[in-house]
Scaffold this active site. Sequence first.
Site, PDB file in Angstrom:
ATOM      1  CE  LYS A  55      -3.843   2.441   0.511  1.00  0.00           C
ATOM      2  NZ  LYS A  55      -4.832   2.258   1.752  1.00  0.00           N
ATOM      3  CG  LEU A  56       3.670   3.860  -1.741  1.00  0.00           C
ATOM      4  CD1 LEU A  56       4.388   3.454  -0.846  1.00  0.00           C
ATOM      5  CD2 LEU A  56       4.326   4.050  -3.065  1.00  0.00           C
ATOM      6  CB  SER A  57       0.673   8.095   0.082  1.00  0.00           C
ATOM      7  OG  SER A  57       0.110   7.862   1.685  1.00  0.00           O
ATOM      8  CB  ALA A 108      -2.795  14.160   4.048  1.00  0.00           C
ATOM      9  CG  HIS A 145      -5.579   6.697   8.355  1.00  0.00           C
ATOM     10  ND1 HIS A 145      -5.574   6.403   6.970  1.00  0.00           N
ATOM     11  CD2 HIS A 145      -4.382   6.473   8.617  1.00  0.00           C
ATOM     12  CE1 HIS A 145      -4.551   5.990   6.397  1.00  0.00           C
ATOM     13  NE2 HIS A 145      -3.760   6.238   7.336  1.00  0.00           N
TER      14      HIS A 145
END
Length: 272
Positions: A55-57, A108, A145
Amino acid sequence: MEALALGYSPCPNDTFIFYALTHGRVESPVPLEPVLEDVETLNRWALEGRLPLTKLSYAAYGRVRDRYVALRSGGALGRGVGPLLVARRPLPRLEGARVAVPGRNTTAFLLLSLYAQGFHPVEVRYDQILPLVAQGEVEAGLIIHESRFTYPKYGLAKVVDLGEWWEEETGLPLPLGAILARRDLGEGLILELDRAVRRSLEYALAHPEEALDYMKAHAQELSEEVIWAHVRTYVNGFSLDVGEEGERAVARLFAEAEARGLVPPSAAPLFL
């Protein structure tokens, strides 16, 4: 066969998606070894190419496009999913303000950098941001989150919803994170892994209560109400397949970031 490391966060949307795949409820083309870490840790590891599947931003993906490719399934992308900037009192301007952020490689932080300049980021783990703001250690906090659902308990107020801002500016959904495979795995295996992730999510959607104990075992916020609100917010049709609109949203995010010098340009395909 040696197990393939699979990195994802302990947040409910990720544990919901990967429950079936990591508990033998659906078939995987190769054995998988779950590695649960904060997303910013996974982002930093990807800069080193450490995990083959992670998983990665999307902000971090912008820096590793030549090494990784995004799966079509398993990601977080949509409307009403954006990070929030919160504070104890009205904040008419960000210039000069100390802002707690969940990492410089997060989407973000990229969004906040597109939205405003001149603030002073203070990097902390995402679940430590709300207490810092509430205690007055910083003027504002950039939350992601579960914090999206719990910040009022800290006496904090929303300054801006960066997802709403993005949607108003572009008319597109907001890309937050994706599941990425290292390109050296080969196209055939990557496509099989993509299908396996989709099967895992389809199983969870068909048997949601079965994943609850796994989600609760890793969630920062144990309230079942918050856990299911988190899943409903971040798991949607784009999680099954990013689709054409999702692809356009990712391309637009990278174009905006490249124009500001926030990610390097790359000609590598974003999705297989």
